[in-house]
Design a protein around this motif. Structure first.
Motif, short mmCIF file in Angstrom:
data_model
loop_
_atom_site.label_atom_id
_atom_site.label_comp_id
_atom_site.label_asym_id
_atom_site.label_seq_id
_atom_site.Cartn_x
_atom_site.Cartn_y
_atom_site.Cartn_z
N LEU A 13 0.83 -1.21 0.00
CA LEU A 13 0.00 0.00 0.00
C LEU A 13 0.86 1.25 0.00
O LEU A 13 0.60 2.19 -0.76
N GLN A 14 1.90 1.28 0.80
CA GLN A 14 2.79 2.44 0.84
C GLN A 14 3.52 2.64 -0.49
O GLN A 14 3.67 3.76 -0.97
N ILE A 15 3.97 1.56 -1.08
CA ILE A 15 4.64 1.65 -2.39
C ILE A 15 3.68 2.17 -3.45
O ILE A 15 4.03 3.03 -4.27
N ALA A 16 2.45 1.67 -3.43
CA ALA A 16 1.44 2.13 -4.41
C ALA A 16 1.14 3.61 -4.23
O ALA A 16 1.00 4.35 -5.22
N LEU A 17 1.05 4.05 -2.99
CA LEU A 17 0.80 5.47 -2.73
C LEU A 17 1.97 6.34 -3.17
O LEU A 17 1.78 7.40 -3.77
N ASN A 18 3.18 5.88 -2.89
CA ASN A 18 4.37 6.65 -3.26
C ASN A 18 4.56 6.73 -4.76
O ASN A 18 5.03 7.74 -5.28
N ARG A 19 4.23 5.67 -5.47
CA ARG A 19 4.41 5.65 -6.93
C ARG A 19 3.22 6.27 -7.67
O ARG A 19 3.27 6.43 -8.89
N GLY A 20 2.15 6.55 -6.96
CA GLY A 20 0.99 7.16 -7.59
C GLY A 20 0.11 6.21 -8.37
O GLY A 20 -0.61 6.62 -9.26
N VAL A 21 0.15 4.93 -8.02
CA VAL A 21 -0.67 3.94 -8.73
C VAL A 21 -1.80 3.41 -7.87
O VAL A 21 -2.48 2.46 -8.25
N PHE A 22 -2.02 4.03 -6.72
CA PHE A 22 -3.06 3.55 -5.81
C PHE A 22 -4.44 3.61 -6.45
O PHE A 22 -5.22 2.67 -6.33
N THR A 23 -4.73 4.68 -7.16
CA THR A 23 -6.06 4.81 -7.79
C THR A 23 -6.27 3.75 -8.86
O THR A 23 -7.39 3.28 -9.05
N LYS A 24 -5.21 3.38 -9.52
CA LYS A 24 -5.33 2.31 -10.53
C LYS A 24 -5.63 0.97 -9.86
O LYS A 24 -6.43 0.18 -10.37
#
Length: 94
Positions: free
Chosen positions: A38-49
């Motif tokens: 979750l933290q990696i997805a948030l940092n990379r900006g792919v959380f919404t995807k």
């Protein structure tokens, strides 16, 4: 009675989206745990995807309710999907 069925459909749709997000994080996450992914997805900006991919599990619930002729619950799942889409848009552009 119809409102109760609609609320049940919305709740099932939101739960299905959450489970879909967790499954997506498990399959596509790069971290060692769900929190890391979750933290990696948030940092990379792919959380919404990932949220959008998780919401695709709502299709199964939607068509299951349609097959069982529970149209009001299917409508609730559709409303939950729209709610998730709006939240995703808000997160994306803020």
């Amino acid at each position: 009675m119809k409102n109760k069925e609609l609320i049940i459909g919305i709740v099932i749709g939101l739960i299905t989206s959450a489970v879909g997000l967790l499954l997506t994080l498990l399959f596509f996450g790069k971290g060692n745990s769900l929190n890391d992914s979750l933290q990696i997805a948030l940092n990379r900006g792919v959380f919404t995807k990932l949220v959008s991919m998780g919401a695709m599990l709502n299709l199964a619930a939607f068509f299951l309710f349609l097959k069982k002729n529970q149209d009001t619950r299917a409508q609730g799942v559709l409303i939950a999907t729209v709610i998730v889409a709006i939240i995703t848009l808000i997160i994306r552009f803020i």
